[in-house]
Write a protein that holds these residues in place. Structure first.
Motif, PDB file in Angstrom:
ATOM      1  N   ARG A  56      -1.939  -3.780  -5.661  1.00 26.57           N
ATOM      2  CA  ARG A  56      -1.363  -2.863  -6.660  1.00 26.57           C
ATOM      3  C   ARG A  56      -0.674  -1.684  -5.986  1.00 26.57           C
ATOM      4  NH1 ARG A  56      -6.256  -3.947  -9.562  1.00 26.57           N
ATOM      5  NH2 ARG A  56      -7.199  -2.085  -8.637  1.00 26.57           N
ATOM      6  N   ALA A  57      -1.349  -1.124  -4.982  1.00 29.38           N
ATOM      7  CA  ALA A  57      -0.792   0.048  -4.308  1.00 29.38           C
ATOM      8  C   ALA A  57       0.456  -0.305  -3.499  1.00 29.38           C
ATOM      9  CB  ALA A  57      -1.855   0.666  -3.400  1.00 29.38           C
ATOM     10  N   ALA A  58       0.464  -1.498  -2.885  1.00 25.03           N
ATOM     11  CA  ALA A  58       1.635  -1.922  -2.121  1.00 25.03           C
ATOM     12  C   ALA A  58       2.841  -2.120  -3.033  1.00 25.03           C
ATOM     13  CB  ALA A  58       1.331  -3.213  -1.364  1.00 25.03           C
ATOM     14  N   ALA A  59       2.599  -2.685  -4.218  1.00 25.11           N
ATOM     15  CA  ALA A  59       3.680  -2.865  -5.188  1.00 25.11           C
ATOM     16  C   ALA A  59       4.206  -1.514  -5.660  1.00 25.11           C
ATOM     17  CB  ALA A  59       3.182  -3.691  -6.371  1.00 25.11           C
ATOM     18  N   LYS A  60       3.303  -0.608  -5.940  1.00 24.85           N
ATOM     19  CA  LYS A  60       3.700   0.731  -6.392  1.00 24.85           C
ATOM     20  C   LYS A  60       4.523   1.440  -5.329  1.00 24.85           C
ATOM     21  CE  LYS A  60       1.739   5.163  -7.920  1.00 24.85           C
ATOM     22  NZ  LYS A  60       0.469   5.904  -8.194  1.00 24.85           N
ATOM     23  N   TRP A  61       4.080   1.325  -4.073  1.00 21.08           N
ATOM     24  CA  TRP A  61       4.811   1.959  -2.974  1.00 21.08           C
ATOM     25  C   TRP A  61       6.211   1.364  -2.849  1.00 21.08           C
ATOM     26  CZ3 TRP A  61       4.254   6.015   0.282  1.00 21.08           C
ATOM     27  CH2 TRP A  61       5.111   6.068   1.374  1.00 21.08           C
ATOM     28  N   ALA A  62       6.287   0.039  -2.914  1.00 19.85           N
ATOM     29  CA  ALA A  62       7.576  -0.631  -2.755  1.00 19.85           C
ATOM     30  C   ALA A  62       8.577  -0.194  -3.811  1.00 19.85           C
ATOM     31  CB  ALA A  62       7.389  -2.147  -2.804  1.00 19.85           C
ATOM     32  N   MET A  63       8.088  -0.002  -5.021  1.00 15.63           N
ATOM     33  CA  MET A  63       8.992   0.300  -6.134  1.00 15.63           C
ATOM     34  C   MET A  63       9.256   1.790  -6.316  1.00 15.63           C
ATOM     35  SD  MET A  63       7.908  -2.615  -8.918  1.00 15.63           S
ATOM     36  CE  MET A  63       6.157  -2.252  -8.908  1.00 15.63           C
ATOM     37  N   THR A  64       8.473   2.642  -5.657  1.00 17.54           N
ATOM     38  CA  THR A  64       8.680   4.083  -5.815  1.00 17.54           C
ATOM     39  C   THR A  64       9.071   4.782  -4.516  1.00 17.54           C
ATOM     40  OG1 THR A  64       6.313   4.497  -5.493  1.00 17.54           O
ATOM     41  CG2 THR A  64       7.080   4.237  -7.760  1.00 17.54           C
ATOM     42  N   HIS A  65       8.682   4.216  -3.364  1.00 15.95           N
ATOM     43  CA  HIS A  65       8.967   4.856  -2.087  1.00 15.95           C
ATOM     44  C   HIS A  65       9.743   3.975  -1.121  1.00 15.95           C
ATOM     45  CE1 HIS A  65       5.450   7.072  -3.615  1.00 15.95           C
ATOM     46  NE2 HIS A  65       5.877   8.092  -2.908  1.00 15.95           N
ATOM     47  N   GLY A  66       9.732   2.680  -1.356  1.00 17.07           N
ATOM     48  CA  GLY A  66      10.286   1.763  -0.374  1.00 17.07           C
ATOM     49  C   GLY A  66      11.771   1.943  -0.115  1.00 17.07           C
TER      50      GLY A  66
END
Length: 426
Positions: free
Chosen positions: A318-328
């Protein structure tokens, strides 16, 4: 074979990787699951005994049954799976990461904005267990014996000695006895068993298999194949005691001397590794100290129960997906840390950091005591001020403790120190 660009790449298709990939996909990220073996499931594929899923599903499942619960969900998901594929190189870029993959089709380059490392762990070898010299056939790890017995249908021993009382060793002692082998005994250098007590009772005591603590194997005898081992008592420093040597005839020495998290990929990225867990230093979202790289399951720290492996996988996914879509896209970080430390009575604590800019209603803390303790008091302080207490009736190093705590409602800030300590309870 696959699209060249993804939001999240999950490396490892065992229970942690499966949970991470599904959680990432459900969070809306374009997800790639990479597995070096032909089939998903990791070590669960060869664990035909039950006991899996007691926490998560409130029922006893075998390893393949537990893995199937996750694998069956992949067909209805958007996860792209690449089996028989190795990750040989990861390069950090300004925006995300570049992966070099190798499989039967050749060398493939892929890009992603975040990575979840779910590489699991490996068994300690005889050299790592302190048994040196020339070895003959018949020296096997417990996991290898499990593969021979459960997958290949081959009996690896007629009479064996098991060194180390880790859970796999205890389970294989029972398995081999059920298949007709003579298990001479389980030898453990520490003063107490290293596995879960339920496995000591169900695998050894129920089958009249002796457990010898304070003893270790000091020599392997045999030409071509093991014919006997020398066992010696050890002192308080784990050193063999002269004059206590005993020769035990056997045709196999089975090692169950601990597990080591697989973190070569993390180390290649210069990610800090905790010397106690041998996994990356991480925050409450399983993100390592390198932005965009997450770690979960037994690669983060060796767990007792697969239920907790899956739990950390879901957190990381979940956190990796969130990072990818907001910070990546820009690669910029807004993390600010409070540090978590543990007293000398604790073997380790995970996570070691708290990202105060992303605190949920609760954070999950895992820890182990360094030694067996009777009634014990856990005290948590924030910048020297007590914020939590809990009594534990008993603590054992082989049995990990899980604690949920709400840091959001405290006065925690960047640079804060959160300290966990154990002491005897009155």
């Amino acid at each position: 074979m696959m699209a060249a660009s993804y939001d999240t790449a999950v490396i490892g298709g065992g229970p942690a990787g499966l949970a991470a990939a599904l959680a990432s996909d459900r969070s809306g990220a374009k997800t790639l699951l990479i597995e070096r073996e032909a089939n998903l499931g990791g070590i669960l594929k060869q664990c035909i005994h039950d006991g899996f899923g007691l926490v998560r599903y409130n029922e006893k499942l075998s390893g393949p049954e537990y893995a199937h619960r996750f694998i069956s969900q992949l067909a209805d998901s958007g996860v792209m799976t690449a089996a028989l594929t190795f990750v040989t190189k990861i390069v950090k870029q300004h925006q995300g990461f570049s992966l070099t993959l190798v499989n039967r089709e050749g060398i493939i380059n892929a890009e992603c904005k975040s990575i979840a490392l779910a590489c699991g762990c490996r068994e300690r070898t005889s050299r790592q267990a302190g048994i040196h010299g020339r070895h003959c056939a018949g020296v096997l790890t417990a996991g290898t014996v499990q593969y021979y017995t459960n997958i290949l249908g081959k009996m690896p021993a007629k009479r064996c000695v098991i060194l180390g009382s880790g859970d796999i060793g205890l389970i294989m002692a029972r398995r081999l006895k059920l298949e007709g082998a003579d298990v001479a005994g389980v030898y453990e250098a520490k003063p107490a068993a290293s596995g879960l007590m339920r496995n000591v009772y169900q695998c050894l005591e129920d089958f009249d298999i002796p457990l010898y603590t304070g003893k270790t194997v000091t020599r392997i005898l045999g030409s071509g194949r093991v014919s006997a081992v020398e066992v010696s008592a050890v002192d308080e420093n784990m050193m063999p005691v002269a004059g206590t040597e005993q020769i035990i005839e056997c045709d196999a020495l089975i090692l169950s001397a601990g597990l080591i998290p697989e973190n070569e990929l993390a180390e290649s990225l210069s990610i800090p590794i905790d010397r106690c867990t041998r996994g990356p230093v991480s925050d409450q979202n399983c993100m390592t100290m390198l932005d965009g790289v997450f770690c979960c399951g037994n690669a983060l720290h060796v767990n007792d129960l697969v239920d907790y492996v899956s739990e950390s996988g879901e957190i990381a996914g979940r956190a990796a997906a969130k990072w990818a879509m907001t910070h990546g896209a820009d690669g910029k970080s807004d993390r600010a840390f409070a540090e978590i430390t543990a007293c000398d009575s604790m073997l380790y604590i995970v996570p070691q950091r708290l990202n105060i800019n992303d605190l949920a209603s609760s954070a999950i803390i895992y820890f182990r005591s360094k030694e067996e303790m009777s009634k014990s008091l856990l005290t948590v302080t924030l910048d020297g001020n007590e914020i939590f207490k809990k009594i534990y009736p008993r603590l054992r190093p082989p049995e990990m403790e899980r604690l949920e705590f709400n840091f959001k409602d405290t006065d925690i800030k960047s640079g804060s120190k959160v300290h966990f300590s154990l002491s005897e309870a009155e």
